[in-house]
Write an enzyme that holds these catalytic residues in place. Structure first.
Site, short mmCIF file in Angstrom:
data_model
loop_
_atom_site.label_atom_id
_atom_site.label_comp_id
_atom_site.label_asym_id
_atom_site.label_seq_id
_atom_site.Cartn_x
_atom_site.Cartn_y
_atom_site.Cartn_z
N TYR A 31 3.82 5.41 11.40
CA TYR A 31 4.18 4.06 11.82
C TYR A 31 5.02 3.28 10.79
CZ TYR A 31 -0.19 3.28 9.22
OH TYR A 31 -1.16 3.28 8.27
N HIS A 66 -3.72 4.15 4.71
CA HIS A 66 -4.85 3.21 4.72
C HIS A 66 -6.08 3.87 4.10
CE1 HIS A 66 -7.98 0.51 6.00
NE2 HIS A 66 -8.51 1.43 6.76
N ARG A 105 0.87 -1.18 0.00
CA ARG A 105 0.00 0.00 0.00
C ARG A 105 0.90 1.23 0.00
NH1 ARG A 105 -2.38 0.41 5.51
NH2 ARG A 105 -1.08 2.24 5.68
#
Lengths: 376, 348
Positions: A272, A263, A259
């Site tokens: 993160y 998200h 990805r």
């Protein structure tokens, strides 16, 4: 001999087009024609443009939220090309837009969906797919049910359902795999392993080395493919679909991808994820390697790229115009899709008392007038 | 709009009945519909080879074969979700939960997918699935196997929920549910499966949202003293209570709701306007229950007609006890109903 091996297994990884755009000619045989590859690349660029515009629409307050597909286009398009439009059925989650568009979903539908309009989920007649499924994993069971219906009706079709690595931690995945294999329904499970379930990395989600091996327990055919490799995705999916249609069993495909974006627009992955990791995956971008491949074959060049990008921008602008130009839904719609049959009396009353202060209040009490007059 | 006049005649059965059990009535509804409609299949735990954990599907495998009577793995969420997909593609699944208590592990499918599919797809994808099985205290099954799910599930828009109180309704409601284009939950009671009653032969469907007046002096001569509203197994407790109260000259309207979604509130209101007193009897826990809802709507629509505050008789607000005598006392039994009725009349 008290101990004997009762089960052995291995998971194969398939790659045909490497990161430098070099093709394994032998493995690529009978997969995609030059014409198809060119089409796929152009479609990838269109979908990438769409994705970037959608992101900007959200950032400028014109859309509620949006999960970018960026980086996962080869997985969606390769599998979408392998399934036959109008014959095979797609049961998506929400990060395989390109596959849906390939199978005939008008592109403004996905924008409408994320702009917050149920009409974005209305699938045109003859387009074989369910609307986007937001709860993680539930759609895999629906896919199994649709495949079950195909089997019951003896229709020579196949269902392909999409989900992420995170969804394989849900009970739904395991229940769907179990049902699909034990009833031997024509269903292909396509996992886009993009390495992250929002902020939780794959290794913190599961102790298994691969997602693919999870299917072994259910007696499914299992394979891992380079999900950024159009050829590998196409070949594995094609084989899985042919097998499923012939009653030869269920396949779990794990497409290794990444990805490249957040998200959703509500997320900030920089908090993160290491920039190093992201950068390394940028180099594996499915668009880059496919472009290299096409250029090496003399099928593509900078001029064509520039011209195509302009074309895509104009096309997406038109799609945005269509999505934003739709009239607001009627407030009657609040009630009208709750039941497929006649609205029950209690809902008719609620609809009539939409502007009173209590749902059970008589319209006459609120001065609205109605058939529900007070008996004396 | 339903009326009390309709309710007063709703319990009258057509000609051509015979006595059969509640479970036979359920089976007859499924069998007759399956003979007519090849899209219907029955799936659940133990429904095929074992003829049903409670023998509701006895003999159906022999008649319809293994393609239509299907033993599922122990995977409630699994077969509930499979049914959604099958229904979306034109089949008409009947899903048996051995107990509605087990439906809780399928909550996402049956509450978050089934009733919303049509709405979220802008009216496109209906979900005509019938879910059925045992509901309520089954007789010392303990807390986890004694769920009454109606209060919880009735809160969700998009569902139709029926709770038959007698064999005839078991057949009539289930038949309507199978034919309906919307999702339908049929809540049956294990304690009633062997009860016998007159059931019409052949085609018999009961319209949803039509209560049945099981007792009442509704004839225009004299109004009853109290309206008793109930659904499912406790309707029978109400009838016992009404019979006993009649000996003391207290007349009750006993309204059997038959479906709680949709709810025939109009018949309740009409009865309350005649009796001016209402007691709702509900086998669910009291907090935010169907009884609370009925009383709210009575207050909204007939407040000025009430001569006593509405009362409700629910199960006690505790997990279902395991011990026989405790479970019996926990339920909304006849004694509690009689006490509530007498209280609304100022009788000791």
């Amino acid at each position: 001999m008290p101990i004997r091996t009762v089960y052995k297994a291995q998971i194969d990884h398939l790659q045909i087009l490497d990161e430098d755009g070099k093709l394994d000619e032998k493995l690529a045989r009978d997969t995609l024609t030059d014409e198809q590859v060119l089409f796929a690349y152009e479609f990838m660029v269109l979908c990438r443009t769409y994705d970037e515009v959608a992101f900007k629409l959200q950032r400028s307050g014109r859309m509620g939220t949006y999960p970018q597909n960026k980086g996962q286009e080869a997985a969606a398009i390769g599998s979408g090309l392998a399934a036959v439009k109008g014959r095979d059925f797609l049961v998506p989650c929400y990060r395989e837009n390109a596959a849906l568009f390939l199978h005939g979903l008008p592109m403004e539908k996905i924008l409408l969906h994320w702009m917050g309009d149920e009409r974005g989920n209305q699938i045109p007649e003859g387009v074989l797919m369910t609307p986007l499924s937001i709860p993680i994993g539930t759609q895999m069971l629906h896919a199994t049910g649709i495949a079950w219906a195909y089997k019951m009706r003896k229709e020579d079709r196949c269902v392909i359902t999409y989900f992420g690595d995170g969804a394989t931690s849900e009970g739904d995945f395991h229940e769907a795999m179990n049902f699909a294999t034990v009833f031997n329904v024509p269903c292909v499970f396509f996992c886009q392993n993009n390495q992250w379930a929002i902020s939780v990395p794959r290794e913190s989600q599961m102790a298994s080395e691969t997602v693919a091996q999870k299917g072994l327990a259910y007696g499914a055919h299992c394979i891992q493919v380079d999900g950024n490799d159009l050829f590998a995705v196409y070949k594995a999916t094609r084989e899985a679909i042919d097998r499923a249609r012939g009653g030869g069993g269920v396949t779990l495909i794990e497409a290794i991808t990444y990805r490249l974006a957040d998200h959703t627009t509500a997320d900030d992955a920089r908090r993160y994820r290491d920039e190093e990791e992201v950068a390394s995956w940028r180099g594996k971008d499915p668009l880059i390697r496919l472009r290299k491949y096409l250029e090496r074959k003399g099928l593509w060049d900078d001029a064509r790229q520039a011209a195509h990008e302009e074309k895509c921008k104009a096309q997406v602008a038109e799609i945005v115009k269509n999505a934003e130009g739709i009239e607001k839904p009627s407030t009657d719609d609040i009630f009208d899709y709750t039941f497929g049959t006649e609205l029950p009396a209690e809902l008719q009353r609620q609809k009539a008392t939409l502007r009173t202060t209590s749902l059970g209040q008589d319209p006459s009490q609120a001065g609205l007038g109605s058939d529900h007059s007070r008996a004396s | 709009m339903s009326t009390l006049t309709d309710a007063a005649t709703a319990h009258i059965l057509p000609e051509g009945t015979r006595e059969i059990t509640f479970r036979e009535a359920l089976r007859e509804a499924m069998t007759l519909e399956m003979r007519k409609d090849p899209r219907i299949f029955l799936m659940g735990e133990e429904v095929a080879q074992y003829n049903g954990a409670y023998k509701v599907s006895q003999g159906m495998l022999d008649e319809f074969g293994e393609k239509r009577i299907i033993d599922a793995p122990i995977s409630e969420n699994g077969f509930a979700g499979l049914a959604v997909g099958a229904a979306m593609y034109g089949l008409r699944p009947i899903i048996e939960f051995m107990s509605w208590s087990f439906s809780l592990v399928a909550a996402d499918q049956i509450l978050n997918n089934v009733p919303k599919m049509l709405y979220m797809s802008g009216g496109q994808w209906g979900c005509p699935v019938v879910f059925r099985g045992n509901n309520g205290a089954g007789g010392q099954l303990g807390s986890t196997h004694s769920w009454t799910v109606e209060a919880l599930y009735a809160n969700v828009p998009g569902l139709k929920i029926g709770i038959p109180s007698c064999p005839a309704d078991a057949k009539g409601l289930l038949t309507t549910g199978i034919r309906d284009d919307d999702p339908y939950f049929n809540l049956e009671s294990e304690r009633m499966l062997s009860d016998k009653g007159p059931v019409p032969e052949g085609d018999y469907a009961i319209p949803f949202g039509q209560a049945a007046l099981r007792r009442g002096t509704w004839s225009g001569e004299r109004n009853s003293d109290v309206t008793l509203v109930s659904f499912g197994r406790p309707v029978n407790f109400c009838l016992d209570a009404a019979d006993e109260l009649a000996k003391d000259g207290v007349a009750c309207d006993v309204l059997d709701m038959r479906t709680i979604r949709p709810l025939d509130i109009d018949s309740i209101i009409e009865s309350v306007k005649r009796t001016n007193r209402v007691v709702v009897v509900d086998q669910c826990w009291p907090f935010a229950s169907v009884a609370s809802e009925v009383i709210t709507q009575v207050c909204e629509r007939a407040f000025d007609y009430l001569d006593h505050q509405p009362l409700r008789v629910n199960t006690d607000d505790v997990p279902t006890p395991y011990a026989k005598n405790l479970e019996a006392e926990y339920l909304p039994h006849k004694g509690k109903i009689i006490r509530a009725v007498r209280s609304t009349l100022g009788l000791s």
